[in-house]
Design an enzyme around this catalytic site. Structure first.
Site, PDB file in Angstrom:
ATOM      1  N   CYS A  32      -6.071  10.038  11.494  1.00  0.00           N
ATOM      2  CA  CYS A  32      -6.671   8.825  11.774  1.00  0.00           C
ATOM      3  C   CYS A  32      -6.598   8.273  13.093  1.00  0.00           C
ATOM      4  O   CYS A  32      -6.051   9.070  14.109  1.00  0.00           O
ATOM      5  CB  CYS A  32      -6.028   7.431  10.699  1.00  0.00           C
ATOM      6  N   LYS A  92       0.758  -1.087  -0.116  1.00  0.00           N
ATOM      7  CA  LYS A  92       0.050   0.057  -0.088  1.00  0.00           C
ATOM      8  C   LYS A  92       0.949   1.095   0.092  1.00  0.00           C
ATOM      9  O   LYS A  92       0.625   2.222  -0.655  1.00  0.00           O
ATOM     10  CB  LYS A  92      -0.901   0.077   1.211  1.00  0.00           C
ATOM     11  N   ASN A  93       1.982   1.084   0.880  1.00  0.00           N
ATOM     12  CA  ASN A  93       2.707   2.501   1.155  1.00  0.00           C
ATOM     13  C   ASN A  93       3.740   2.549  -0.005  1.00  0.00           C
ATOM     14  O   ASN A  93       4.628   3.597   0.303  1.00  0.00           O
ATOM     15  CB  ASN A  93       3.275   2.517   2.457  1.00  0.00           C
ATOM     16  N   ARG A 110      -1.617  13.465  13.380  1.00  0.00           N
ATOM     17  CA  ARG A 110      -1.083  13.393  11.697  1.00  0.00           C
ATOM     18  C   ARG A 110      -1.057  14.911  10.957  1.00  0.00           C
ATOM     19  O   ARG A 110      -1.581  15.364  10.188  1.00  0.00           O
ATOM     20  CB  ARG A 110      -1.926  12.530  10.855  1.00  0.00           C
ATOM     21  N   PRO A 111      -0.164  15.702  11.741  1.00  0.00           N
ATOM     22  CA  PRO A 111       0.080  17.234  11.292  1.00  0.00           C
ATOM     23  C   PRO A 111       0.550  16.989  10.079  1.00  0.00           C
ATOM     24  O   PRO A 111       1.337  16.202   9.401  1.00  0.00           O
ATOM     25  CB  PRO A 111       0.835  17.705  12.476  1.00  0.00           C
ATOM     26  N   ARG A 127      -5.712  10.103   4.604  1.00  0.00           N
ATOM     27  CA  ARG A 127      -4.249  10.931   5.168  1.00  0.00           C
ATOM     28  C   ARG A 127      -3.212  10.997   4.074  1.00  0.00           C
ATOM     29  O   ARG A 127      -2.773  12.055   3.878  1.00  0.00           O
ATOM     30  CB  ARG A 127      -3.962  10.287   6.421  1.00  0.00           C
ATOM     31  N   ASP A 165       2.679  20.336   9.151  1.00  0.00           N
ATOM     32  CA  ASP A 165       3.433  21.313   9.215  1.00  0.00           C
ATOM     33  C   ASP A 165       4.610  21.160   8.465  1.00  0.00           C
ATOM     34  O   ASP A 165       5.018  22.262   7.788  1.00  0.00           O
ATOM     35  CB  ASP A 165       3.523  21.617  10.581  1.00  0.00           C
ATOM     36  N   ARG A 209      -9.023  -1.153   4.039  1.00  0.00           N
ATOM     37  CA  ARG A 209      -8.142  -0.100   3.450  1.00  0.00           C
ATOM     38  C   ARG A 209      -6.650  -0.722   3.005  1.00  0.00           C
ATOM     39  O   ARG A 209      -6.123  -0.112   2.122  1.00  0.00           O
ATOM     40  CB  ARG A 209      -7.873   0.992   4.689  1.00  0.00           C
ATOM     41  N   ASP A 218       4.117   0.227  12.126  1.00  0.00           N
ATOM     42  CA  ASP A 218       3.077  -0.578  11.599  1.00  0.00           C
ATOM     43  C   ASP A 218       2.783  -1.966  11.899  1.00  0.00           C
ATOM     44  O   ASP A 218       1.889  -2.402  11.781  1.00  0.00           O
ATOM     45  CB  ASP A 218       3.168  -0.443  10.102  1.00  0.00           C
TER      46      ASP A 218
HETATM   47  C1  EPZ Z   1       3.744   6.662   6.817  1.00  0.00           C
HETATM   48  O1  EPZ Z   1       3.075   7.693   7.294  1.00  0.00           O
HETATM   49  C2  EPZ Z   1       2.958   5.554   6.759  1.00  0.00           C
HETATM   50  N1  EPZ Z   1       1.972   5.960   5.599  1.00  0.00           N
HETATM   51  C3  EPZ Z   1       2.375   5.059   7.886  1.00  0.00           C
HETATM   52  O2  EPZ Z   1       1.638   3.993   7.560  1.00  0.00           O
HETATM   53  C4  EPZ Z   1       3.515   4.776   8.844  1.00  0.00           C
HETATM   54  O3  EPZ Z   1       3.012   4.191  10.086  1.00  0.00           O
HETATM   55  C5  EPZ Z   1       4.323   5.866   9.064  1.00  0.00           C
HETATM   56  O4  EPZ Z   1       4.946   6.462   7.733  1.00  0.00           O
HETATM   57  C6  EPZ Z   1       5.621   5.584   9.772  1.00  0.00           C
HETATM   58  O5  EPZ Z   1       6.276   4.642   9.447  1.00  0.00           O
HETATM   59  C7  EPZ Z   1       2.118   6.057   4.295  1.00  0.00           C
HETATM   60  O6  EPZ Z   1       3.411   5.708   3.881  1.00  0.00           O
HETATM   61  C8  EPZ Z   1       1.123   6.201   3.448  1.00  0.00           C
HETATM   62  P1  EPZ Z   1       5.235  10.000   9.225  1.00  0.00           P
HETATM   63  P2  EPZ Z   1       3.536   9.294   7.492  1.00  0.00           P
HETATM   64  O7  EPZ Z   1       5.186  11.458   8.687  1.00  0.00           O
HETATM   65  O8  EPZ Z   1       4.454   9.568   6.463  1.00  0.00           O
HETATM   66  C9  EPZ Z   1       5.130  13.500  12.666  1.00  0.00           C
HETATM   67  C10 EPZ Z   1      -0.016   2.621   7.629  1.00  0.00           C
HETATM   68  O9  EPZ Z   1      -0.697   1.857   8.524  1.00  0.00           O
HETATM   69  N2  EPZ Z   1       4.743  14.502  11.472  1.00  0.00           N
HETATM   70  O10 EPZ Z   1       6.473   9.107   8.983  1.00  0.00           O
HETATM   71  O11 EPZ Z   1       2.225   9.878   7.462  1.00  0.00           O
HETATM   72  C11 EPZ Z   1       3.992  12.365  12.870  1.00  0.00           C
HETATM   73  O12 EPZ Z   1       3.012  12.921  13.615  1.00  0.00           O
HETATM   74  C12 EPZ Z   1       0.377   3.810   7.921  1.00  0.00           C
HETATM   75  O13 EPZ Z   1       0.174   1.951   6.479  1.00  0.00           O
HETATM   76  C13 EPZ Z   1       4.771  15.812  11.964  1.00  0.00           C
HETATM   77  O14 EPZ Z   1       4.858  16.042  13.204  1.00  0.00           O
HETATM   78  O15 EPZ Z   1       4.157   9.268   9.055  1.00  0.00           O
HETATM   79  C14 EPZ Z   1       4.687  11.222  13.465  1.00  0.00           C
HETATM   80  O16 EPZ Z   1       4.966  11.603  14.880  1.00  0.00           O
HETATM   81  C15 EPZ Z   1      -0.089   4.570   9.230  1.00  0.00           C
HETATM   82  N3  EPZ Z   1       4.487  16.825  11.056  1.00  0.00           N
HETATM   83  C16 EPZ Z   1       6.082  11.312  12.692  1.00  0.00           C
HETATM   84  O17 EPZ Z   1       6.178  12.691  12.215  1.00  0.00           O
HETATM   85  C17 EPZ Z   1       4.211  16.346   9.668  1.00  0.00           C
HETATM   86  O18 EPZ Z   1       4.075  17.408   8.807  1.00  0.00           O
HETATM   87  C18 EPZ Z   1       6.312  10.516  11.635  1.00  0.00           C
HETATM   88  O19 EPZ Z   1       5.133  10.353  10.938  1.00  0.00           O
HETATM   89  C19 EPZ Z   1       4.469  15.111   9.165  1.00  0.00           C
HETATM   90  C20 EPZ Z   1       4.603  14.064  10.086  1.00  0.00           C
END
Ligand code: EPZ
Length: 419
Positions: free
Chosen positions: A118, A22-23, A123-124, A94, A126, A398, A305
């Site tokens: 979710c 998926k990712n 999920r910010p 998202r 910023d 999903r 995950d």
């Molecule tokens: C990706 O999400 C994956 N989704 C997630 O899989 C996975 O859990 C996550 O990476 C961590 O491995 C996809 O690839 C579509 P992050 P992502 O940005 O990129 C913070 C699943 O179940 N953050 O790596 O959205 C955030 O809050 C999903 O398949 C900010 O603060 O995750 C988190 O604490 C769930 N500001 C940290 O970074 C931002 O602008 C890491 O999140 C963006 C993120």
């Protein structure tokens, strides 16, 4: 709403093939916007999230051909004639934030709702918005939507304040068409990232360092389309390995890339898992599991995950352990449903639970809050004595294609009941 009904305790046998990730698929569906040329995607996973992303592209005007038998999706982005993403679709997905960068890079603007959060956390976005500003874009924000625009994108130096997977991918894609050089630091290193970079480079991009913490991109005027093959889903593979161990069964997980599972494999082996690791498969054997504490970490550490199914496995392991979910603040609340089944889990704070095992689980009525907790509930129902019902299985569909059919084939007693 559909639901799953599961009778627990059935031993498993045979092989289960891992689907396309998926990712990985969600990223190419965004990146292909960078070029007007056709993109052919192979080994495509037909799941709610990827079908949602396709719907976003179609609403923008892209032409899409789907061949489910061959698992091929062909997309013609040359017909895209809008720069505003569909509100409803964005709020369900998202990862729709991934479309913003390529839209900005190709069309100079994009307008969209804040993407759906979710259950697992706020999920910010910023880091995305700060990144677009670094490329010279202007951002107009309202309460629930934002618009990004730029006459021209200039190469930027971005040091991510947090390691973010989609943030890394989004800035890498945006930089492909920016004027000049972009340097990204403190990048995520998940396997899906170098796979995406390799595709973009085949199409004419100039990306170096993807898969490491520093990525350099030399902007180009345009890139071509191409053919992308979705890599096997490392999280689905890890989940099926844990399923084999939970059910004390001999199953073969096929079409996977074991090294993409990162620290999960050595940690399972430290906990007593008896695994045979091949080039493109993993075999489970009945194993006496002992409790091993973990902390989730960016790749190649223990994947967040994979935390929910591992947490369930630890309720069946001998001893006490701590599960520290360091990435998301809402990804352990599902454990209260495991407690209703008989698990001995104490929540210390939103990021940590203490588990004592093994405890017998009994079937219950559960609700899936998100896709990884949802599949964990399926595994819990398979492990428990008696019947388990799972509601809200959209949150499983999903990320797991035809999951009940695939589990039935290896001996699970699970059926989908249409409400
Ligand atoms: C990706 O999400 C994956 N989704 C997630 O899989 C996975 O859990 C996550 O990476 C961590 O491995 C996809 O690839 C579509 P992050 P992502 O940005 O990129 C913070 C699943 O179940 N953050 O790596 O959205 C955030 O809050 C999903 O398949 C900010 O603060 O995750 C988190 O604490 C769930 N500001 C940290 O970074 C931002 O602008 C890491 O999140 C963006 C993120």
């Amino acid at each position: 709403m559909d639901k799953f009904i599961i009778q627990g305790g059935k031993k498993l046998s045979g092989s289960i093939a891992v689907n396309g990730a998926k990712n990985s698929a969600l990223k190419i569906l965004a990146a292909l916007i960078l070029s007007p040329d056709k993109c052919v995607i192979k080994n495509f996973p037909f799941i709610e999230d990827t079908l949602g992303a396709i719907a976003i592209l179609e609403k923008l005007g892209a032409k899409v051909e789907i061949n489910r038998e061959e698992k091929i999706v062909t997309i013609d982005p040359s017909k895209i004639n809008k720069t505003e993403l569909d509100d409803l679709l964005v709020r369900r997905l998202r990862s729709s934030i991934l479309f913003a960068g390529p839209m900005l890079a190709r069309f100079g603007k994009v307008k969209m709702y804040h993407p759906g959060g979710c259950f697992i956390g706020r999920r910010p976005i910023d880091i995305f918005l700060d990144g677009f500003k670094a490329f010279g874009a202007d951002i107009k924000m309202s309460e629930d939507e934002f618009e990004v625009s730029a006459k021209e994108l200039k190469g930027a130096n971005i040091f991510f304040p947090k390691i973010t997977v989609t943030g890394t991918e989004a800035m890498m894609m945006t930089a492909v068409l920016a004027k000049g050089k972009t340097i990204l630091q403190n990048c995520a290193m998940e396997p899906e990232i170098p796979v995406l970079a390799d595709y973009l480079n085949k199409c004419g991009a100039k990306i170096k360092g993807a898969g490491t913490s520093i990525i350099e991109i030399e902007g180009v005027d345009k890139i071509s389309g191409g053919e992308f093959t979705v890599i096997p889903d490392r999280i689905e593979a890890g989940t099926f390995v844990i399923m084999g161990l939970l059910m004390q069964s001999e199953i073969k997980i096929e079409n996977c890339i074991p090294e993409h599972l990162g620290a999960l494999i050595p940690i399972l082996q430290e906990a007593g898992a008896n695994l045979e690791i091949g080039n493109d498969y993993i075999k489970t054997k009945p194993s006496e599991m002992k409790a091993v504490s973990v902390m989730t970490h960016e790749y190649p550490g223990f994947a967040t995950d994979a935390q929910p199914p591992y947490t369930l496995l630890m309720t069946q392991a001998h001893g006490q352990c701590i599960i520290h979910e360091a990435i998301f603040e809402g990804r352990l609340f599902f454990t209260d449903q495991l407690v209703t089944m008989g698990a001995n889990i104490i929540m210390c704070d939103p990021h940590r639970v203490v588990i004592n095992g093994p405890t017998k689980l009994f079937g219950k009525k559960l609700t899936s809050p998100d896709l990884r907790a949802g599949i964990t509930m399926v595994l819990a129902g398979m492990t428990a004595e008696g019947q388990t019902t799972i509601e809200n299985i959209y949150q499983i569909d999903r990320g797991y294609e035809k999951i009940e059919e695939r589990l039935q084939k290896i001996g699970a007693d699970i059926k989908r009941v249409k409400e």
